[in-house]
Design a protein around this motif. Structure first.
Motif, PDB file in Angstrom:
ATOM      1  N   GLU A  32       0.838  -1.205   0.000  1.00 51.09           N
ATOM      2  CA  GLU A  32       0.000   0.000   0.000  1.00 51.09           C
ATOM      3  C   GLU A  32       0.874   1.257   0.000  1.00 51.09           C
ATOM      4  O   GLU A  32       0.551   2.260  -0.626  1.00 51.09           O
ATOM      5  CB  GLU A  32      -0.914   0.009   1.229  1.00 51.09           C
ATOM      6  CG  GLU A  32      -2.102  -0.940   1.120  1.00 51.09           C
ATOM      7  CD  GLU A  32      -3.079  -0.735   2.276  1.00 51.09           C
ATOM      8  OE1 GLU A  32      -3.489  -1.738   2.871  1.00 51.09           O
ATOM      9  OE2 GLU A  32      -3.394   0.439   2.576  1.00 51.09           O
ATOM     10  N   CYS A  33       2.006   1.178   0.674  1.00 46.43           N
ATOM     11  CA  CYS A  33       2.933   2.325   0.657  1.00 46.43           C
ATOM     12  C   CYS A  33       3.486   2.529  -0.745  1.00 46.43           C
ATOM     13  O   CYS A  33       3.622   3.668  -1.218  1.00 46.43           O
ATOM     14  CB  CYS A  33       4.080   2.077   1.628  1.00 46.43           C
ATOM     15  SG  CYS A  33       3.601   2.055   3.353  1.00 46.43           S
ATOM     16  N   ARG A  34       3.796   1.419  -1.411  1.00 52.96           N
ATOM     17  CA  ARG A  34       4.308   1.502  -2.795  1.00 52.96           C
ATOM     18  C   ARG A  34       3.233   2.079  -3.722  1.00 52.96           C
ATOM     19  O   ARG A  34       3.527   2.894  -4.611  1.00 52.96           O
ATOM     20  CB  ARG A  34       4.762   0.115  -3.272  1.00 52.96           C
ATOM     21  CG  ARG A  34       6.057  -0.369  -2.623  1.00 52.96           C
ATOM     22  CD  ARG A  34       6.342  -1.838  -2.921  1.00 52.96           C
ATOM     23  NE  ARG A  34       7.636  -2.234  -2.380  1.00 52.96           N
ATOM     24  CZ  ARG A  34       8.748  -2.354  -3.125  1.00 52.96           C
ATOM     25  NH1 ARG A  34       8.714  -2.134  -4.426  1.00 52.96           N
ATOM     26  NH2 ARG A  34       9.901  -2.698  -2.565  1.00 52.96           N
ATOM     27  N   ALA A  35       1.994   1.690  -3.506  1.00 55.55           N
ATOM     28  CA  ALA A  35       0.905   2.236  -4.339  1.00 55.55           C
ATOM     29  C   ALA A  35       0.761   3.744  -4.083  1.00 55.55           C
ATOM     30  O   ALA A  35       0.561   4.529  -5.016  1.00 55.55           O
ATOM     31  CB  ALA A  35      -0.404   1.510  -4.018  1.00 55.55           C
ATOM     32  N   TRP A  36       0.930   4.131  -2.808  1.00 55.20           N
ATOM     33  CA  TRP A  36       0.906   5.558  -2.450  1.00 55.20           C
ATOM     34  C   TRP A  36       2.003   6.293  -3.221  1.00 55.20           C
ATOM     35  O   TRP A  36       1.799   7.347  -3.808  1.00 55.20           O
ATOM     36  CB  TRP A  36       1.111   5.717  -0.939  1.00 55.20           C
ATOM     37  CG  TRP A  36       1.233   7.123  -0.444  1.00 55.20           C
ATOM     38  CD1 TRP A  36       0.234   7.914   0.035  1.00 55.20           C
ATOM     39  CD2 TRP A  36       2.435   7.917  -0.390  1.00 55.20           C
ATOM     40  NE1 TRP A  36       0.727   9.146   0.383  1.00 55.20           N
ATOM     41  CE2 TRP A  36       2.075   9.175   0.143  1.00 55.20           C
ATOM     42  CE3 TRP A  36       3.783   7.679  -0.737  1.00 55.20           C
ATOM     43  CZ2 TRP A  36       3.007  10.194   0.332  1.00 55.20           C
ATOM     44  CZ3 TRP A  36       4.718   8.696  -0.558  1.00 55.20           C
ATOM     45  CH2 TRP A  36       4.324   9.933  -0.029  1.00 55.20           C
ATOM     46  N   PHE A  37       3.182   5.717  -3.249  1.00 58.95           N
ATOM     47  CA  PHE A  37       4.337   6.303  -3.949  1.00 58.95           C
ATOM     48  C   PHE A  37       3.988   6.525  -5.424  1.00 58.95           C
ATOM     49  O   PHE A  37       4.215   7.614  -5.983  1.00 58.95           O
ATOM     50  CB  PHE A  37       5.533   5.352  -3.817  1.00 58.95           C
ATOM     51  CG  PHE A  37       6.826   5.848  -4.398  1.00 58.95           C
ATOM     52  CD1 PHE A  37       7.131   5.682  -5.740  1.00 58.95           C
ATOM     53  CD2 PHE A  37       7.779   6.464  -3.591  1.00 58.95           C
ATOM     54  CE1 PHE A  37       8.338   6.121  -6.278  1.00 58.95           C
ATOM     55  CE2 PHE A  37       9.000   6.901  -4.116  1.00 58.95           C
ATOM     56  CZ  PHE A  37       9.270   6.730  -5.462  1.00 58.95           C
ATOM     57  N   ARG A  38       3.420   5.524  -6.045  1.00 59.05           N
ATOM     58  CA  ARG A  38       3.094   5.618  -7.481  1.00 59.05           C
ATOM     59  C   ARG A  38       2.021   6.691  -7.719  1.00 59.05           C
ATOM     60  O   ARG A  38       2.108   7.472  -8.681  1.00 59.05           O
ATOM     61  CB  ARG A  38       2.628   4.257  -8.012  1.00 59.05           C
ATOM     62  CG  ARG A  38       3.740   3.222  -8.106  1.00 59.05           C
ATOM     63  CD  ARG A  38       3.228   1.883  -8.604  1.00 59.05           C
ATOM     64  NE  ARG A  38       4.300   0.895  -8.708  1.00 59.05           N
ATOM     65  CZ  ARG A  38       5.130   0.795  -9.763  1.00 59.05           C
ATOM     66  NH1 ARG A  38       5.005   1.630 -10.764  1.00 59.05           N
ATOM     67  NH2 ARG A  38       6.083  -0.124  -9.788  1.00 59.05           N
ATOM     68  N   PHE A  76      10.313   2.335   2.969  1.00 61.42           N
ATOM     69  CA  PHE A  76       8.986   2.219   3.579  1.00 61.42           C
ATOM     70  C   PHE A  76       8.959   1.142   4.662  1.00 61.42           C
ATOM     71  O   PHE A  76       8.200   1.238   5.621  1.00 61.42           O
ATOM     72  CB  PHE A  76       7.939   1.825   2.504  1.00 61.42           C
ATOM     73  CG  PHE A  76       7.480   2.951   1.631  1.00 61.42           C
ATOM     74  CD1 PHE A  76       7.570   2.860   0.247  1.00 61.42           C
ATOM     75  CD2 PHE A  76       6.935   4.102   2.179  1.00 61.42           C
ATOM     76  CE1 PHE A  76       7.128   3.893  -0.577  1.00 61.42           C
ATOM     77  CE2 PHE A  76       6.487   5.147   1.375  1.00 61.42           C
ATOM     78  CZ  PHE A  76       6.582   5.037  -0.003  1.00 61.42           C
ATOM     79  N   ASP A  77       9.769   0.125   4.495  1.00 57.62           N
ATOM     80  CA  ASP A  77       9.625  -0.999   5.417  1.00 57.62           C
ATOM     81  C   ASP A  77      10.039  -0.622   6.842  1.00 57.62           C
ATOM     82  O   ASP A  77      10.834   0.298   7.049  1.00 57.62           O
ATOM     83  CB  ASP A  77      10.429  -2.221   4.923  1.00 57.62           C
ATOM     84  CG  ASP A  77      11.932  -2.016   4.979  1.00 57.62           C
ATOM     85  OD1 ASP A  77      12.405  -0.971   4.490  1.00 57.62           O
ATOM     86  OD2 ASP A  77      12.623  -2.880   5.544  1.00 57.62           O
ATOM     87  N   SER A  78       9.446  -1.335   7.786  1.00 56.80           N
ATOM     88  CA  SER A  78       9.702  -1.024   9.209  1.00 56.80           C
ATOM     89  C   SER A  78      10.264  -2.254   9.912  1.00 56.80           C
ATOM     90  O   SER A  78      10.296  -3.353   9.362  1.00 56.80           O
ATOM     91  CB  SER A  78       8.384  -0.620   9.884  1.00 56.80           C
ATOM     92  OG  SER A  78       7.535  -1.774  10.004  1.00 56.80           O
ATOM     93  N   VAL A  79      10.683  -2.054  11.133  1.00 55.29           N
ATOM     94  CA  VAL A  79      10.980  -3.203  12.002  1.00 55.29           C
ATOM     95  C   VAL A  79       9.629  -3.654  12.577  1.00 55.29           C
ATOM     96  O   VAL A  79       8.636  -2.923  12.495  1.00 55.29           O
ATOM     97  CB  VAL A  79      11.937  -2.800  13.143  1.00 55.29           C
ATOM     98  CG1 VAL A  79      13.299  -2.412  12.595  1.00 55.29           C
ATOM     99  CG2 VAL A  79      11.349  -1.682  14.004  1.00 55.29           C
TER     100      VAL A  79
END
Ligand code: HGY
Ligand code: MN
Ligand code: MN
Ligand code: MN
Length: 396
Positions: A32-38, A76-79
């Motif tokens: 979803e973060c990647r889709a936000w980026f796009r 975007f990725d988290s721990v």
């Protein structure tokens, strides 16, 4: 769109702020973060690319812009259970800084890009900065393909499911050749900044080691102490040894992840797997810390008839950021603090391949990798202004 709206539009993605985020490479939240980026890139007519290693880019290359690009961005990725700012702040600030530059009529003489690097935390596949390590060839592609997540899915399988060709994973000379420098804005992850923005001087040496303790599963009630080969005991000694070695050598050693098999309350474990994260201002003190842990683990494992193995999973020597670029940015920002960090970053990995720099935004809690991680709105805006100044300085 201003920073606050951009931030709000991303913050709703990726999990529960209170319990901590769980944005893992290509899981629903991170997708979803990647889709936000796009979406945000498309809204700004930025050309979006995903490279062979799963890293995303949005390019601003108006007519006349030529030469090697100025790249900014983060991850975007988290721990597991992470905060909101570590990673996303650098990406949201990059879009907001581009908006500012455009509003002010700035036209770059060279392309400007925003990157979202894959698997920076290594929370799914175990190796930190996997996307930037693959891009730069800092990790063997075959080893990367074989990395597995908790469910046993390999990075190759996950990459293929994401539409990438696993055979193409690895160093991307053509892309690296297009990047002139990389500047990453990041929330400060300690208590070192007492002004809104700082510039990084260095990243401490840091590494991850896997400790395997092989014992003998048995019944918790009927097995005499003399007959036990309990891997929990050398594991426990190793955790204490890590803390004591860190105090002795002035380093920071952490055991934050452990897996016990089979994990029954009434079962003596058959094996324990743990991971050691060790960092420090000097390589040799980190090495000495790990050597002390290894020694204690070996001795106590032997004393309990338990097998032991230690394996280095990743190590990054000290990163001293390009001083010319660092000083140029600090000057462009009117003289801000220049400070080292104990946190690893993609900018650190790429620094061996191209000039890189980092901007830090003050974190009043000093907490990171936990929900309390924070940056005040005013400091975030100061970070966006600083990034815009730096991009104008480098791409003007
Ligand atoms: O682990 C680190 O230092 C970074 O936050 N990935
Ligand atoms: Mn992090
Ligand atoms: Mn980070
Ligand atoms: Mn029973």
């Amino acid at each position: 769109m201003g920073f606050a709206e951009l931030w709000e539009s991303l913050l709703t993605v990726g999990g529960d702020a209170a319990a901590g985020y769980r944005r893992f490479t290509w899981n629903d939240a991170e997708l979803e973060c990647r889709a936000w980026f796009r979406r945000e890139a498309a809204a700004r007519d930025l050309a979006v690319e995903e490279d062979r290693n799963g890293n995303l880019y949005a390019w601003w290359s108006p007519g006349g812009a030529a030469g090697r690009a100025v790249l900014t961005g983060s991850h975007f990725d988290s721990v597991p259970g992470g905060g909101a700012f570590d990673g996303p702040l650098g990406i949201v600030s990059a879009f907001a800084a581009l908006d500012l530059l455009r509003e002010r009529g700035f036209r770059p003489s060279r392309p400007v890009g925003i990157a979202a690097f894959a698997e920076e935390e290594g929370a799914r596949f175990g190796v930190a900065c996997l996307g930037s390590r693959l891009l730069s060839g800092e990790i063997d592609a075959e080893r990367a393909r074989g990395l597995t997540d908790a469910g046993g899915i390999t990075f190759a399988e996950a990459a293929a499911a994401h539409g990438l060709d696993p055979a193409l994973l690895g160093r991307d000379d053509e892309r690296l050749g297009r990047i002139g420098c990389f500047v990453e804005l990041h929330v400060e992850q300690g208590r070192a900044l007492d002004v809104p923005v700082g510039v990084a001087s260095a990243i401490w040496p840091h590494g991850r080691w896997r400790l395997d303790f092989h014992g003998h599963g048995d019944h918790a009630g009927t097995t005499r102490l003399a007959d036990r080969r309990d891997p929990m005991l050398p594991f426990a000694h190793a955790v204490i040894a890590a803390r004591e070695a860190a105090e002795r050598h002035g380093t920071r050693a952490t055991v934050g992840k452990v897996e016990v098999e089979p994990g029954g309350v009434n079962v003596i474990a058959s094996r324990v797997t743990a991971w050691l994260d060790a960092r420090g201002a000097r390589d040799e003190s980190v090495r000495e810390t790990v050597a002390d842990v290894r020694r204690t683990a070996e001795e106590t494992a032997e004393g309990h008839g338990v097998g032991f193995a230690l394996r280095e999973e990743s190590y990054t020597a000290v990163v001293d950021f390009n001083t010319a670029l660092r000083d140029r940015l600090a000057a462009a920002l009117g003289g801000v603090p220049v400070l080292p960090t104990g946190a690893g970053h993609d900018a650190g990995i790429l620094s061996a391949h191209l000039p890189t720099a980092m901007l830090f935004v003050r974190n009043p809690t000093g907490v990171s990798h936990a929900p309390a991680e924070h940056a005040e709105p005013g400091d975030c805006l100061a970070g966006v202004e600083a990034l815009a100044t730096v991009l104008a300085e480098l791409a003007g």
